[in-house]
Design a protein around this motif. Sequence first.
Motif, PDB file in Angstrom:
ATOM      1  N   MET A   8       0.904  -1.157  -0.126  1.00  0.00           N
ATOM      2  CA  MET A   8      -0.138   0.106  -0.140  1.00  0.00           C
ATOM      3  C   MET A   8       1.107   1.264  -0.005  1.00  0.00           C
ATOM      4  N   TYR A   9       1.341   1.639  -1.200  1.00  0.00           N
ATOM      5  CA  TYR A   9       2.173   2.827  -1.486  1.00  0.00           C
ATOM      6  C   TYR A   9       1.320   4.122  -1.077  1.00  0.00           C
ATOM      7  N   GLY A  10       2.209   5.185  -0.940  1.00  0.00           N
ATOM      8  CA  GLY A  10       1.548   6.510  -0.719  1.00  0.00           C
ATOM      9  C   GLY A  10       1.542   6.981   0.674  1.00  0.00           C
ATOM     10  N   GLU A  11       1.870   8.069   0.814  1.00  0.00           N
ATOM     11  CA  GLU A  11       1.912   8.731   2.203  1.00  0.00           C
ATOM     12  C   GLU A  11       0.571   9.332   2.568  1.00  0.00           C
ATOM     13  N   ARG A  12       0.504   9.504   4.001  1.00  0.00           N
ATOM     14  CA  ARG A  12      -0.607  10.021   4.675  1.00  0.00           C
ATOM     15  C   ARG A  12      -0.374  11.622   4.765  1.00  0.00           C
ATOM     16  N   LEU A  13      -1.306  12.278   4.599  1.00  0.00           N
ATOM     17  CA  LEU A  13      -1.044  13.658   4.783  1.00  0.00           C
ATOM     18  C   LEU A  13      -0.970  14.226   6.457  1.00  0.00           C
ATOM     19  N   ASP A  14      -0.082  14.938   6.889  1.00  0.00           N
ATOM     20  CA  ASP A  14      -0.201  15.339   8.201  1.00  0.00           C
ATOM     21  C   ASP A  14      -1.508  16.359   8.103  1.00  0.00           C
ATOM     22  N   GLU A  15      -1.579  16.564   9.512  1.00  0.00           N
ATOM     23  CA  GLU A  15      -2.689  17.388  10.109  1.00  0.00           C
ATOM     24  C   GLU A  15      -2.969  18.722   9.401  1.00  0.00           C
ATOM     25  N   VAL A  16      -1.714  19.443   8.964  1.00  0.00           N
ATOM     26  CA  VAL A  16      -1.683  20.731   8.378  1.00  0.00           C
ATOM     27  C   VAL A  16      -1.798  20.608   7.008  1.00  0.00           C
ATOM     28  N   GLN A  17      -1.400  19.654   6.405  1.00  0.00           N
ATOM     29  CA  GLN A  17      -1.419  19.357   4.883  1.00  0.00           C
ATOM     30  C   GLN A  17      -3.093  18.829   4.585  1.00  0.00           C
ATOM     31  N   LEU A  18      -3.514  18.038   5.515  1.00  0.00           N
ATOM     32  CA  LEU A  18      -5.051  17.802   5.285  1.00  0.00           C
ATOM     33  C   LEU A  18      -5.921  18.912   5.552  1.00  0.00           C
ATOM     34  N   ARG A  19      -5.595  19.852   6.502  1.00  0.00           N
ATOM     35  CA  ARG A  19      -6.259  21.004   6.710  1.00  0.00           C
ATOM     36  C   ARG A  19      -6.526  22.029   5.674  1.00  0.00           C
ATOM     37  N   LEU A  20      -5.174  21.926   4.982  1.00  0.00           N
ATOM     38  CA  LEU A  20      -5.016  22.823   3.809  1.00  0.00           C
ATOM     39  C   LEU A  20      -5.966  22.257   2.637  1.00  0.00           C
ATOM     40  N   ARG A  21      -5.871  20.857   2.405  1.00  0.00           N
ATOM     41  CA  ARG A  21      -6.691  20.347   1.361  1.00  0.00           C
ATOM     42  C   ARG A  21      -8.278  20.837   1.605  1.00  0.00           C
ATOM     43  N   CYS A  22      -8.488  20.632   2.818  1.00  0.00           N
ATOM     44  CA  CYS A  22     -10.134  20.799   3.414  1.00  0.00           C
ATOM     45  C   CYS A  22     -10.485  22.123   2.788  1.00  0.00           C
ATOM     46  N   GLN A  23      -9.512  23.298   3.257  1.00  0.00           N
ATOM     47  CA  GLN A  23      -9.557  24.698   2.751  1.00  0.00           C
ATOM     48  C   GLN A  23      -9.728  24.842   1.307  1.00  0.00           C
ATOM     49  N   GLN A  24      -8.995  24.150   0.500  1.00  0.00           N
ATOM     50  CA  GLN A  24      -8.897  24.179  -0.776  1.00  0.00           C
ATOM     51  C   GLN A  24     -10.107  23.805  -1.445  1.00  0.00           C
ATOM     52  N   ASN A  25     -11.040  22.879  -0.742  1.00  0.00           N
ATOM     53  CA  ASN A  25     -12.020  22.380  -1.181  1.00  0.00           C
ATOM     54  C   ASN A  25     -13.338  22.784  -0.465  1.00  0.00           C
ATOM     55  N   ALA A  26     -13.174  23.860   0.501  1.00  0.00           N
ATOM     56  CA  ALA A  26     -14.109  24.240   1.453  1.00  0.00           C
ATOM     57  C   ALA A  26     -15.560  24.794   0.627  1.00  0.00           C
ATOM     58  N   ASP A  27     -15.269  25.176  -0.662  1.00  0.00           N
ATOM     59  CA  ASP A  27     -16.428  25.679  -1.376  1.00  0.00           C
ATOM     60  C   ASP A  27     -17.600  24.825  -1.647  1.00  0.00           C
ATOM     61  N   TRP A  28     -17.228  23.707  -2.247  1.00  0.00           N
ATOM     62  CA  TRP A  28     -18.064  22.496  -2.285  1.00  0.00           C
ATOM     63  C   TRP A  28     -18.510  21.672  -1.329  1.00  0.00           C
ATOM     64  N   LEU A  29     -17.505  21.761  -0.446  1.00  0.00           N
ATOM     65  CA  LEU A  29     -17.676  20.836   0.786  1.00  0.00           C
ATOM     66  C   LEU A  29     -18.894  21.343   1.508  1.00  0.00           C
TER      67      LEU A  29
END
Length: 626
Positions: A49-70
């Motif tokens: 199962m390759y692929g890193e898990r985002l840390d909390e800061v990276q995940l929070r940024l991803r959620c902010q980037q998608n906040a409009d449609w979320l």
Amino acid sequence: MKPSSPLPLSEARRRFFDGLPLPDHAVPASILHSWRRCLGLGLTASRPMYGERLDEVQLRLRCQQNADWLAVARPQVETLFDSVVDDGHVVIVADRDGVILNEIGHTPFLDRAERLALTPGVGWSEALRGTNAIGTALAQAETVLVRGSEHFLERLRPLSCVASPILDPFGQALGVLDVSGPPRRLGRPHGLRLAAAVRQIELALFERHCGHARVLQLADDAALLGTVRAARLAFDDGERLLAANRQALSALGLSWDDLGRRRFVELFGETLEHWQHRHGRGIASVACGQRLLSARVDEPETTLPATPVDAKPRPSRSARPVPTVPPADDAGLPPALLSQALKLLEADIPVLVLGETGTGKDRFAQALHAASSRRGGPFVAINCAAIPDGLVEAELFGYEEGAYTGARRHGSRGRLREAQGGVLFLDEIGDMPLPLQARLLRVLQERVVTPLGGGRPQPVDVRLVCATHRDLKRAVAEGAFRADLYYRLCHYPLRLPSLRQRGDVALIAQQLLDRRGGARRGITLAPELAQALRRYAWPGNVRELDNLLQTLLALNDDGTQLTLAHLPETLRGEMGGEGSGMVADDHGDALARQMLQRCGGNASAAARALGISRSTLYRRLGRGMR
């Protein structure tokens, strides 16, 4: 005679991975096509199962980037959760890259999901996890159910999932909604509930983005107009098709590529103005192929006020808050480059895109428009190199009646005014005639355009994207391009990388195939063809690759696995083997390093993905370190 029993899934898997033929319907078509895509990408069933898990800061940024449609999706996500939690399932929301942003659900299964990396911050694209509901739904742009051993990777057998992509009214995938749970508990009812939730989300997105436009609704029954089941098409002031939902595309036999290209009169045989004159806001009938549908036109919520000629143009009412979702990337474009361009566009700074021929500068401009706050306005493109010199000025600035021989009777608004409130894309601006460059500079400075043949100056409010494959700085030195226009456009030039510099070409090829409907038709790349695509130099860049794939889609039947034998004879020899010298050394070395990094340092996996031996990989890595 008693019909034979269906082939057990375990036996179907064994035959598939041994390269043996499968009987019809041994596995669902969507699963078989996905398995073939995974093989073409160089995956194996036993892959870790390759692929890193985002840390909390990276995940929070991803959620902010998608906040409009979320925010739009949240009510439907909670309703869906309420309907499935008692069955022991979880509801998962992922972004357009397949990265999980959030999950809610049954606690015992959440613990099991954690062990399978089905958890926030982890990517679930097909390239990372093989066949799975999230990644396969994104690839096929449709609802997908994957149960137990239908997953490509052995480690995912304890899982069953159903997922559907969430699309905005412009055809861009924003994310995925997924329901996952133990095998044998997930079935068709869960898929129906999921699909209903996605339809509600997409309706809310349509109303949010298209409230300023005139919307045509279509339905088999007039009672369905105004409901989530109605087909919807939005048209701009020029009666050009601006946006649509999936039901509308299906009803009219259109694709997302028709947005911005088709007009009301082409679709329905009369202008929208004439339709409204005859029917107003009433319900009428319209023919769609062999079907007669009920139809109604809804007026926009607001209209643009007239702007005095001497006043500074106001921002278009169609402008909305700056979107946080980056433009769609289906050709390996760096997300950072797309984000930079979007920031420039929103700040009303001309975007200058540089790149080799065929790198996708036009697609880049369309992606910027689709992701910007001006997505509700028109996207107007003009190729400065494709129009005769004598007509470029009239095409761009418009003209009054009688301005020149052959002019239209009532004149023309010109492409600049057609782009009012939207984005104007000037492709190959390096080929624009010098006199026209002076007029364009004046428009950019004064924000006013005067048609040929006189007439009153008209204010314009457009955002500008320009592109060229030429060296504009050298053109300025040679006197072929105005220095003042160059410095007006060249705030922060962005260079699109060549296809060779964008990573795994086979993965990009599969994404382009999927975009053109290859996933829905079950057309996939055989491993040997995927390896050949990685080795080839691609002098024509993305355009050459896309043209080849489009041709192969046209020539081959559904369910075809594309091999070297399907290539035109002129390419077959060039792509035939490792020793053919198709990739220049510097590009091959860079690709070897990129692939090794993608494979987590696993040299065998990287060599297999590139279609070369491990010794060749080590030779390229060593050469790149010198």
